[in-house]
Design an enzyme around this catalytic site. Structure first.
Site, PDB file in Angstrom:
ATOM      1  N   TYR A 191      -7.075  -5.409  -5.779  1.00 15.78           N
ATOM      2  CA  TYR A 191      -6.206  -4.254  -5.552  1.00 15.78           C
ATOM      3  C   TYR A 191      -5.363  -3.973  -6.799  1.00 15.78           C
ATOM      4  CZ  TYR A 191      -3.060  -1.098  -3.056  1.00 15.78           C
ATOM      5  OH  TYR A 191      -2.347   0.004  -2.653  1.00 15.78           O
ATOM      6  N   HIS A 222      -0.711  -1.952   2.674  1.00 14.27           N
ATOM      7  CA  HIS A 222      -2.095  -2.300   2.978  1.00 14.27           C
ATOM      8  C   HIS A 222      -2.209  -3.820   3.055  1.00 14.27           C
ATOM      9  CE1 HIS A 222      -3.563   1.764   2.185  1.00 14.27           C
ATOM     10  NE2 HIS A 222      -2.971   1.757   1.003  1.00 14.27           N
TER      11      HIS A 222
END
Length: 390
Positions: A191, A222
């Protein structure tokens, strides 16, 4: 569709997207979550929302705790639609809810998406009393949009961290004590590499702004919630922001008749001989976003392509475009490639790699047609000599 209690008065009410497989060109093989958080206090508060299409899941979770119409405050830490898409659905029920966001960019972006909902812009250090709890707002611009901010709640010492410390990772588990922790770290690294990496300087400023805060829980937008492993994820972020290298080298290539592949293996042997751990990525099989996650901390990168129609292979051109947009640190590189009669691709790779903060280790390495053993040995020797001369 029940809410999950994080601590007294604070609940996760987001949604799980099991089927998400692509996010802006980033392969999300583990899906994702869209995290929203409900605070029960004198002012019922929702921190962020979910992507459009997942509103009913979020509202069902909120309803398991309280009537959504009773929400008084909505905090939008980031206007990107995967975080804010559910705000209109909440406002349709909670008609008097006030929406707080970053002054300037946050108000502008949310208005562009959803019209004027009477947004209240907040600046660095501003606070909002919810009753027993207080939110403090900390702008984190360009981590990774101009409007980004985080919200810090006391008592409870909870950091609602928006995109920082997040992962595209769908699971039934909500916290770092329940989930597959090694997988969570892998997805956090991926990420950062694919979303946050270009904004390392801004991320460093954001980390500095959080220094001195007692953080007992990190609730990102998230992925999983950090509770017991906060020092570990903070240490990883500090390492990534500092552009710390490891002893790996990323060797990235595509090949037509295995000539460029043979060159990649010769370069691999040179790095091995000099004490590095090479990792090879054939772009015919490897996705750009996975390569970037490993290449982020590699000190060296080598990229190779055969020549096709006077150009590099499309897969290599795609990778180099992706790499240019995301590379956050200065690497040394090797450009290489094979050709039949044109020979343009090695120089094209060389020029493309010079652009995103990279420096050549040696001139472009070229080989016509099928390389002989002697040619491959010379390639390995030349690369090793350049490494030893560093």
């Amino acid at each position: 569709m029940n809410a999950m209690k994080i601590c007294e008065g604070v609940y996760w009410v987001g949604a799980v997207d099991w089927n998400l497989r692509n996010f802006h060109g980033y392969e999300t093989e583990k899906g994702s979550t869209y995290n929203a958080y409900l605070i029960i206090d004198e002012k019922i508060t929702l921190i962020d929302a979910v992507k459009a299409g997942f509103e009913e899941e979020m509202l069902a979770r909120i309803s398991s705790v309280i009537d959504p119409a009773k929400i008084d405050v909505i905090v939008s830490n980031h206007a990107e639609p995967d975080h804010s898409g559910g705000i209109p659905a909440v406002r349709a029920l909670a008609k008097n809810a006030k929406v707080y966001c970053a002054a300037g960019a946050g108000v502008k972006d949310l208005t562009a998406y959803y019209g004027d909902l009477g947004y209240i812009g907040v600046k660095a250090g501003e606070t909002l009393s919810l009753g027993k709890h207080t939110l403090t707002f900390v702008p984190t611009p360009m981590v990774h949009w101009p409007d980004n901010m985080v919200s810090y709640m006391t008592p409870g010492n909870i950091l609602f961290s928006n995109d920082a410390f997040g992962q595209h990772y769908a699971s039934d588990e909500r916290t770092d004590t329940e989930c597959d922790l090694p997988e969570a770290y892998i997805q956090a690294r991926k990420y950062y590499a694919n979303i946050v990496q270009p904004y390392g300087m801004q991320t460093g400023k954001a980390l500095a702004a959080l220094e001195g805060l007692q953080i007992d829980t990190i609730c990102p937008s998230h992925g999983i919630i950090w509770t017991q492993h906060i020092p570990d994820i903070l240490a990883l972020y500090r390492s990534w922001v500092a552009n710390e290298y490891d002893d790996t080298v990323a060797i990235v290539f595509d090949t037509m008749w295995h000539s460029t592949e043979a060159m990649a293996h010769a370069i691999e042997s040179a790095f091995l001989a000099c004490g590095f751990k090479p990792r090879l990525y054939n772009l015919h099989y490897c996705h750009n976003s996975d390569v970037i996650a490993d290449a982020m901390t590699a000190k060296y990168i080598a990229v190779g392509s055969p020549t096709l129609n006077n150009n590099m292979m499309p897969s290599v051109a795609s990778f180099l475009t992706y790499f240019k947009g995301l590379n956050g640190n200065k690497k040394k590189f090797v450009a290489f490639g094979s050709y039949g009669w044109g020979g343009q691709s090695p120089d094209q790779v060389f020029e493309a790699l010079k652009s995103p903060k990279c420096e050549p280790l040696l001139p472009a390495v070229k080989c016509a047609y099928k390389p002989t053993r002697e040619q491959l040995d010379k390639i390995a020797a030349d690369v090793a000599a350049a490494l030893r001369a560093e």
